[in-house]
Design a protein around this motif. Structure first.
Motif, PDB file in Angstrom:
ATOM      1  N   ASN A  51      38.968  50.590  40.426  1.00 37.53           N
ATOM      2  CA  ASN A  51      38.383  51.110  39.191  1.00 37.53           C
ATOM      3  C   ASN A  51      39.535  51.763  38.417  1.00 37.53           C
ATOM      4  OD1 ASN A  51      35.969  50.471  40.524  1.00 37.53           O
ATOM      5  ND2 ASN A  51      35.617  52.588  41.150  1.00 37.53           N
ATOM      6  N   PRO A  52      40.129  51.078  37.454  1.00 38.01           N
ATOM      7  CA  PRO A  52      41.352  51.605  36.828  1.00 38.01           C
ATOM      8  C   PRO A  52      41.197  53.040  36.314  1.00 38.01           C
ATOM      9  CG  PRO A  52      41.019  49.339  36.159  1.00 38.01           C
ATOM     10  CD  PRO A  52      39.783  49.737  36.916  1.00 38.01           C
ATOM     11  N   GLY A  53      42.062  53.908  36.836  1.00 36.17           N
ATOM     12  CA  GLY A  53      42.052  55.307  36.442  1.00 36.17           C
ATOM     13  C   GLY A  53      41.103  56.179  37.229  1.00 36.17           C
ATOM     14  N   TRP A  54      40.269  55.567  38.048  1.00 35.39           N
ATOM     15  CA  TRP A  54      39.207  56.301  38.753  1.00 35.39           C
ATOM     16  C   TRP A  54      39.244  56.011  40.256  1.00 35.39           C
ATOM     17  CZ3 TRP A  54      35.300  59.303  36.318  1.00 35.39           C
ATOM     18  CH2 TRP A  54      35.374  59.322  34.911  1.00 35.39           C
ATOM     19  N   ALA A  55      38.736  56.975  41.024  1.00 33.44           N
ATOM     20  CA  ALA A  55      38.551  56.765  42.458  1.00 33.44           C
ATOM     21  C   ALA A  55      37.390  55.804  42.697  1.00 33.44           C
ATOM     22  CB  ALA A  55      38.264  58.097  43.154  1.00 33.44           C
ATOM     23  N   PRO A  56      37.401  55.099  43.814  1.00 28.12           N
ATOM     24  CA  PRO A  56      36.207  54.341  44.204  1.00 28.12           C
ATOM     25  C   PRO A  56      35.027  55.306  44.388  1.00 28.12           C
ATOM     26  CG  PRO A  56      38.081  53.809  45.616  1.00 28.12           C
ATOM     27  CD  PRO A  56      38.475  55.004  44.813  1.00 28.12           C
ATOM     28  N   ILE A  57      33.816  54.812  44.082  1.00 28.44           N
ATOM     29  CA  ILE A  57      32.644  55.649  44.334  1.00 28.44           C
ATOM     30  C   ILE A  57      32.268  55.563  45.807  1.00 28.44           C
ATOM     31  CG2 ILE A  57      31.880  55.345  41.946  1.00 28.44           C
ATOM     32  CD1 ILE A  57      29.528  53.628  43.203  1.00 28.44           C
ATOM     33  N   TYR A  58      31.069  55.995  46.146  1.00 25.08           N
ATOM     34  CA  TYR A  58      30.626  56.093  47.531  1.00 25.08           C
ATOM     35  C   TYR A  58      31.175  54.987  48.431  1.00 25.08           C
ATOM     36  CZ  TYR A  58      26.953  59.299  45.866  1.00 25.08           C
ATOM     37  OH  TYR A  58      26.268  60.341  45.304  1.00 25.08           O
ATOM     38  N   LEU A  59      31.702  55.400  49.586  1.00 23.38           N
ATOM     39  CA  LEU A  59      32.031  54.459  50.656  1.00 23.38           C
ATOM     40  C   LEU A  59      32.906  53.300  50.172  1.00 23.38           C
ATOM     41  CD1 LEU A  59      28.456  54.336  52.261  1.00 23.38           C
ATOM     42  CD2 LEU A  59      30.372  55.783  52.964  1.00 23.38           C
ATOM     43  N   SER A  60      33.967  53.650  49.449  1.00 23.75           N
ATOM     44  CA  SER A  60      34.904  52.625  48.956  1.00 23.75           C
ATOM     45  C   SER A  60      34.204  51.592  48.080  1.00 23.75           C
ATOM     46  CB  SER A  60      35.612  51.910  50.115  1.00 23.75           C
ATOM     47  OG  SER A  60      36.375  52.793  50.873  1.00 23.75           O
ATOM     48  N   ASN A  61      33.519  52.075  47.054  1.00 21.71           N
ATOM     49  CA  ASN A  61      32.762  51.187  46.164  1.00 21.71           C
ATOM     50  C   ASN A  61      31.696  50.400  46.932  1.00 21.71           C
ATOM     51  OD1 ASN A  61      33.971  51.911  43.746  1.00 21.71           O
ATOM     52  ND2 ASN A  61      35.427  50.214  43.728  1.00 21.71           N
ATOM     53  N   ALA A 121      45.942  53.669  51.101  1.00 24.13           N
ATOM     54  CA  ALA A 121      46.842  53.768  52.254  1.00 24.13           C
ATOM     55  C   ALA A 121      46.931  55.207  52.742  1.00 24.13           C
ATOM     56  CB  ALA A 121      48.227  53.240  51.879  1.00 24.13           C
ATOM     57  N   ASP A 122      46.948  56.160  51.817  1.00 23.65           N
ATOM     58  CA  ASP A 122      46.978  57.572  52.210  1.00 23.65           C
ATOM     59  C   ASP A 122      45.696  57.968  52.926  1.00 23.65           C
ATOM     60  OD1 ASP A 122      49.499  57.913  51.167  1.00 23.65           O
ATOM     61  OD2 ASP A 122      48.827  58.865  49.303  1.00 23.65           O
ATOM     62  N   ILE A 123      44.566  57.464  52.460  1.00 23.13           N
ATOM     63  CA  ILE A 123      43.298  57.741  53.139  1.00 23.13           C
ATOM     64  C   ILE A 123      43.323  57.159  54.552  1.00 23.13           C
ATOM     65  CG2 ILE A 123      40.843  57.141  53.173  1.00 23.13           C
ATOM     66  CD1 ILE A 123      40.801  57.469  50.151  1.00 23.13           C
ATOM     67  N   ALA A 124      43.829  55.944  54.702  1.00 23.59           N
ATOM     68  CA  ALA A 124      43.882  55.317  56.025  1.00 23.59           C
ATOM     69  C   ALA A 124      44.803  56.091  56.966  1.00 23.59           C
ATOM     70  CB  ALA A 124      44.343  53.871  55.893  1.00 23.59           C
ATOM     71  N   ASP A 125      45.978  56.482  56.469  1.00 22.76           N
ATOM     72  CA  ASP A 125      46.912  57.245  57.306  1.00 22.76           C
ATOM     73  C   ASP A 125      46.310  58.589  57.705  1.00 22.76           C
ATOM     74  OD1 ASP A 125      48.754  55.227  57.115  1.00 22.76           O
ATOM     75  OD2 ASP A 125      49.956  56.196  55.550  1.00 22.76           O
ATOM     76  N   SER A 126      45.699  59.271  56.757  1.00 18.03           N
ATOM     77  CA  SER A 126      45.104  60.571  57.033  1.00 18.03           C
ATOM     78  C   SER A 126      43.919  60.437  57.982  1.00 18.03           C
ATOM     79  CB  SER A 126      44.665  61.218  55.713  1.00 18.03           C
ATOM     80  OG  SER A 126      44.315  62.574  55.905  1.00 18.03           O
ATOM     81  N   SER A 127      43.182  59.344  57.877  1.00 17.46           N
ATOM     82  CA  SER A 127      42.045  59.112  58.771  1.00 17.46           C
ATOM     83  C   SER A 127      42.502  58.928  60.215  1.00 17.46           C
ATOM     84  CB  SER A 127      41.248  57.888  58.306  1.00 17.46           C
ATOM     85  OG  SER A 127      40.645  58.118  57.054  1.00 17.46           O
ATOM     86  N   GLU A 161      36.030  62.005  50.015  1.00 17.35           N
ATOM     87  CA  GLU A 161      35.503  62.239  51.358  1.00 17.35           C
ATOM     88  C   GLU A 161      34.569  61.113  51.794  1.00 17.35           C
ATOM     89  OE1 GLU A 161      32.975  65.651  53.774  1.00 17.35           O
ATOM     90  OE2 GLU A 161      34.429  66.276  52.226  1.00 17.35           O
ATOM     91  N   SER A 162      33.771  60.611  50.864  1.00 12.89           N
ATOM     92  CA  SER A 162      32.882  59.498  51.190  1.00 12.89           C
ATOM     93  C   SER A 162      33.681  58.242  51.542  1.00 12.89           C
ATOM     94  CB  SER A 162      31.955  59.216  50.005  1.00 12.89           C
ATOM     95  OG  SER A 162      31.166  58.065  50.231  1.00 12.89           O
ATOM     96  N   THR A 163      34.709  57.962  50.749  1.00  9.62           N
ATOM     97  CA  THR A 163      35.555  56.807  51.045  1.00  9.62           C
ATOM     98  C   THR A 163      36.297  56.997  52.363  1.00  9.62           C
ATOM     99  OG1 THR A 163      35.804  56.051  48.775  1.00  9.62           O
ATOM    100  CG2 THR A 163      37.644  55.604  50.248  1.00  9.62           C
ATOM    101  N   ALA A 164      36.758  58.218  52.615  1.00  7.78           N
ATOM    102  CA  ALA A 164      37.446  58.489  53.880  1.00  7.78           C
ATOM    103  C   ALA A 164      36.519  58.237  55.065  1.00  7.78           C
ATOM    104  CB  ALA A 164      37.959  59.923  53.905  1.00  7.78           C
ATOM    105  N   PHE A 165      35.253  58.570  54.910  1.00  5.46           N
ATOM    106  CA  PHE A 165      34.294  58.304  55.990  1.00  5.46           C
ATOM    107  C   PHE A 165      34.234  56.810  56.298  1.00  5.46           C
ATOM    108  CE2 PHE A 165      30.197  57.290  57.794  1.00  5.46           C
ATOM    109  CZ  PHE A 165      29.991  58.299  58.727  1.00  5.46           C
ATOM    110  N   GLN A 166      34.127  55.989  55.257  1.00  4.74           N
ATOM    111  CA  GLN A 166      34.009  54.546  55.455  1.00  4.74           C
ATOM    112  C   GLN A 166      35.291  53.952  56.034  1.00  4.74           C
ATOM    113  OE1 GLN A 166      31.313  52.990  55.423  1.00  4.74           O
ATOM    114  NE2 GLN A 166      31.286  51.074  54.289  1.00  4.74           N
ATOM    115  N   VAL A 167      36.439  54.412  55.539  1.00  2.44           N
ATOM    116  CA  VAL A 167      37.713  53.921  56.055  1.00  2.44           C
ATOM    117  C   VAL A 167      37.899  54.361  57.507  1.00  2.44           C
ATOM    118  CG1 VAL A 167      40.221  54.103  55.810  1.00  2.44           C
ATOM    119  CG2 VAL A 167      38.788  53.781  53.786  1.00  2.44           C
TER     120      VAL A 167
END
Length: 319
Positions: free
Chosen positions: A181-191, A236-242, A297-303
């Motif tokens: 989503n250009p300029g925006w974070a993915p919504i719930y659970l990585s879109n 990638a940062d979310i995956a590494d942090s997860s 946080e929602s995307t991090a949960f899914q990842v």
């Protein structure tokens, strides 16, 4: 009448101006030129595109929130450029109703094109608003319509089982829906993505093509290669942090607290992993990507769940 009380609602970081697109017209849409005879349409939340050709108009997706404004945008553009406004082709990026739920607004004789899995899913869903695509492909297909080239490619499941890449090489453009989503974070659970490994791979697939303009399906502006690269780094940062959070968060307090209610314990444990994983990413990207503080946080949960279940990270075998 008293004003609506919003005092109990949370506050979020301001939206960076760079995330916002052009103003909508009085009918609630914006239509702009991508390059030459390729145009994009947005209602500020959803996007689609269309190509004017000597063989009529090719529409790329038909979001219901844009609805009849798709044809209005086509009419406006055709009148301004002295070309036909007749839609003869409709290409589906994938089967989800929020992106093709206005497909039935177009003539039943329109040629509908999409992946073979899209046809299967639309036949399954049996939604009159989404007539199944008659024409299908498996891996790759090049369309030549009215002297214009459109390359379709399928790399496997990502956001959905059938989501495809639509490349318009002569217009320096690429359309890939519900990944970036250009300029925006993915919504719930990585879109709301069904296949996280495929979702994480998708930006690299997109960047392998030559293009300048990115149509991502959401929000109010076109994207750039830098937008896709930024999203790629964010994920990638979310995956590494997860991975780090899976390795460091202690489940013991949750199972001690909730005893035989193992689902409550598991919820507490997994939510804590997601929160721990998200915290440094939120700090890094707030002010850089709009709504990073809202949905990370929602995307991090899914990842995190994919890293556990698809990749086996942190899985322990009973001795």
């Amino acid at each position: 009448m008293s004003a609506t009380d919003t005092s109990a609602l949370p506050d979020y970081a301001p939206v960076p101006r760079s995330a916002l697109g052009p103003a909508l017209n009085e009918q609630g849409y914006y239509v702009g030129r991508v390059e030459r005879n390729l145009y994009w349409v947005s209602d500020g939340t959803y996007q689609c595109a269309f190509l004017t050709t000597s063989d009529g108009v090719v529409v790329l997706d038909a979001p219901p929130t844009i609805g009849h404004n798709i044809q209005r945008a086509v009419d406006e553009t055709a009148a301004a450029n002295g070309v036909s406004n007749k839609v003869n082709y409709l290409i589906y990026s994938h089967h989800h109703s929020d992106h093709v739920g206005a497909a039935a607004l177009f003539d039943k004789n329109v040629t509908r094109i999409g992946h073979e899995e899209t046809r299967k899913l639309l036949l399954r869903d049996d939604d009159p608003a989404r007539p199944p695509n008659e024409e299908t492909f498996q891996d790759n297909r090049t369309l030549e319509i009215g002297g214009e080239r459109i390359d379709l490619a399928y790399y496997g499941p990502n956001h959905s089982p059938d989501n495809i890449v639509i490349h318009l090489p002569d217009h320096d453009a690429l359309m890939l829906i519900d990944i970036v989503n250009p300029g925006w974070a993915p919504i719930y659970l990585s879109n709301l993505t069904e296949d996280i490994p495929g979702y994480l791979e998708a930006p690299a697939n997109a960047l392998a093509y030559s293009w300048k303009h990115f149509i991502g399906g959401h929000n109010g502006r076109l994207g750039t290669r830098d937008d896709v690269t930024l999203h790629q780094q964010y994920m990638a940062d979310i995956a590494d942090s997860s991975r780090q959070a899976i390795d460091t968060v202690d489940p013991t307090p949750f199972f001690v607290k909730y005893g035989e209610n193992v689902w409550a314990a598991l919820k507490g444990y997994l939510d804590e992993i997601a929160a721990t994983a998200a915290a440094p990413v939120i700090e890094k990207y707030t002010g850089v990507i709009a709504a990073a503080d809202v949905f990370t946080e929602s995307t991090a949960f899914q990842v995190m769940q994919s890293i556990r279940l698809d990749l086996g990270h942190g899985s322990q075998v009973h001795p």
